[in-house]
Design a protein around this motif. Sequence first.
Motif, PDB file in Angstrom:
ATOM      1  N   HIS A 182      -9.708  -0.091  12.673  1.00  0.00           N
ATOM      2  CA  HIS A 182      -8.486   0.707  12.564  1.00  0.00           C
ATOM      3  C   HIS A 182      -8.586   1.725  11.432  1.00  0.00           C
ATOM      4  O   HIS A 182      -9.457   1.628  10.575  1.00  0.00           O
ATOM      5  N   ILE A 241      -6.694   6.207   5.173  1.00  0.00           N
ATOM      6  CA  ILE A 241      -7.769   5.200   5.146  1.00  0.00           C
ATOM      7  C   ILE A 241      -8.649   5.426   6.363  1.00  0.00           C
ATOM      8  O   ILE A 241      -8.150   5.513   7.491  1.00  0.00           O
ATOM      9  N   ASP A 298     -10.856  -5.157   8.476  1.00  0.00           N
ATOM     10  CA  ASP A 298     -10.432  -5.890   7.283  1.00  0.00           C
ATOM     11  C   ASP A 298     -11.399  -7.061   7.131  1.00  0.00           C
ATOM     12  O   ASP A 298     -11.582  -7.833   8.071  1.00  0.00           O
ATOM     13  N   ARG A 333       4.811   7.132   2.366  1.00  0.00           N
ATOM     14  CA  ARG A 333       4.686   5.956   3.231  1.00  0.00           C
ATOM     15  C   ARG A 333       4.354   4.760   2.355  1.00  0.00           C
ATOM     16  O   ARG A 333       3.497   4.861   1.471  1.00  0.00           O
ATOM     17  N   VAL A 381      -5.959   4.946   9.191  1.00  0.00           N
ATOM     18  CA  VAL A 381      -4.654   5.578   9.013  1.00  0.00           C
ATOM     19  C   VAL A 381      -4.903   7.046   8.726  1.00  0.00           C
ATOM     20  O   VAL A 381      -5.627   7.390   7.784  1.00  0.00           O
ATOM     21  N   HIS A 413     -12.160   1.216   9.551  1.00  0.00           N
ATOM     22  CA  HIS A 413     -12.689   0.007   8.905  1.00  0.00           C
ATOM     23  C   HIS A 413     -12.208  -1.242   9.633  1.00  0.00           C
ATOM     24  O   HIS A 413     -11.277  -1.185  10.442  1.00  0.00           O
ATOM     25  N   TYR A 416       1.216   5.536   0.032  1.00  0.00           N
ATOM     26  CA  TYR A 416       0.619   6.819   0.348  1.00  0.00           C
ATOM     27  C   TYR A 416       1.641   7.843  -0.092  1.00  0.00           C
ATOM     28  O   TYR A 416       2.770   7.854   0.413  1.00  0.00           O
ATOM     29  N   LEU A 460       0.876  -1.178   0.000  1.00  0.00           N
ATOM     30  CA  LEU A 460       0.000   0.000   0.000  1.00  0.00           C
ATOM     31  C   LEU A 460       0.899   1.209   0.000  1.00  0.00           C
ATOM     32  O   LEU A 460       1.861   1.252   0.758  1.00  0.00           O
ATOM     33  N   LEU A 504       1.270  -6.040   8.959  1.00  0.00           N
ATOM     34  CA  LEU A 504       1.788  -4.871   8.243  1.00  0.00           C
ATOM     35  C   LEU A 504       3.263  -4.707   8.591  1.00  0.00           C
ATOM     36  O   LEU A 504       3.630  -4.800   9.762  1.00  0.00           O
ATOM     37  N   VAL A 543       3.668   0.503   2.786  1.00  0.00           N
ATOM     38  CA  VAL A 543       3.465  -0.554   3.777  1.00  0.00           C
ATOM     39  C   VAL A 543       3.256  -1.881   3.071  1.00  0.00           C
ATOM     40  O   VAL A 543       2.431  -1.990   2.159  1.00  0.00           O
ATOM     41  N   LEU A 563      -1.311   5.095  12.472  1.00  0.00           N
ATOM     42  CA  LEU A 563      -2.264   3.998  12.497  1.00  0.00           C
ATOM     43  C   LEU A 563      -2.955   4.056  13.855  1.00  0.00           C
ATOM     44  O   LEU A 563      -2.292   4.104  14.889  1.00  0.00           O
TER      45      LEU A 563
HETATM   46  O1  LIG Z   1      -1.449   1.488   5.885  1.00  0.00           O
HETATM   47  C1  LIG Z   1      -1.698   0.927   6.949  1.00  0.00           C
HETATM   48  O2  LIG Z   1      -0.971   1.040   7.923  1.00  0.00           O
HETATM   49  C2  LIG Z   1      -2.940   0.082   7.110  1.00  0.00           C
HETATM   50  C3  LIG Z   1      -3.729  -0.136   5.862  1.00  0.00           C
HETATM   51  C4  LIG Z   1      -5.027  -0.838   6.105  1.00  0.00           C
HETATM   52  O3  LIG Z   1      -5.585  -0.847   7.154  1.00  0.00           O
HETATM   53  C5  LIG Z   1      -5.680  -1.574   4.996  1.00  0.00           C
HETATM   54  O4  LIG Z   1      -5.190  -1.514   3.853  1.00  0.00           O
HETATM   55  O5  LIG Z   1      -6.701  -2.250   5.241  1.00  0.00           O
END
Ligand SMILES: O=C(O)CCC(=O)C(=O)O
Length: 222
Positions: free
Chosen positions: A175, A113, A118, A186, A177, A116, A106, A104, A130, A188, A147
């Motif tokens: 969680h 984000i 997962d 960033r 972000v 939500h 950014y 991912l 992560l 991840v 986070l």
């Molecule tokens: O970027 C992150 O630290 C978390 C990303 C996340 O929660 C997701 O992709 O579902």
Amino acid sequence: MFVTTSDAFETPSFEGKLAIQDNVLAADLFTQVVEEVATLIETERSYLPTHKKGGTVAYSMLREKAPTLVSHYHSVTMRRLVSRIVGVQVEPTPLHDESSCSVLFYEKPGDHINWHYDHNFYRGRHFTVLIPIVNRGRDGGLSAARLLAKQVGRDVEVATPPNRLVLFEGAEVRHKVTPISEGERRAVWSMTYCTDPRNSAFQGVARRVKDTAFFGLRSLWT
Ligand SMILES: O=C(O)CCC(=O)C(=O)O
Ligand SMILES: [Fe+2]
């Protein structure tokens, strides 16, 4: 060659269905991963010249372009590490699930984000791993992104410096972000593991109901 430093640390607590472990990948492996992710993002950009927004490099692309990430995702070391932390045996999720192993990124101010869970499509318990690969602010420190994870009604802030493992049960721990700022970046590495990566019973039943309806209707006109 695919090593973590896992033998060198105590098993971190999984209280609140969330665990953190710093310096999780051995230095050589982490360097290799950083290089692979850099190439991957450059490749993504050159494919899409107008690309401006952060996004996801999905599993199918990683299988072509990121052999280190993919083999480490499947490695016994990684499986064993996650199993040890969560206290149950886990395995990687299937190839057709694009979230199984992804990166991912950014890179535009405001990339973030919202709150939500997962989604868990599987029969077993489902865990998100992560490992931040890049997290750079303008001053050389970390980006503004944080986070946040809900823990008994409280928002707990989890910093995500490079090479820190953040492991949680994503279907149960809500969680988010927070946004990165101008000039920050960033990236991840995200992986999912599951105690039983077959489809959930619900999906199996839904599929059978759909099939029965389909063949049932068809039988009316054939
Ligand atoms: O970027 C992150 O630290 C978390 C990303 C996340 O929660 C997701 O992709 O579902
Ligand atoms: Fe998530």
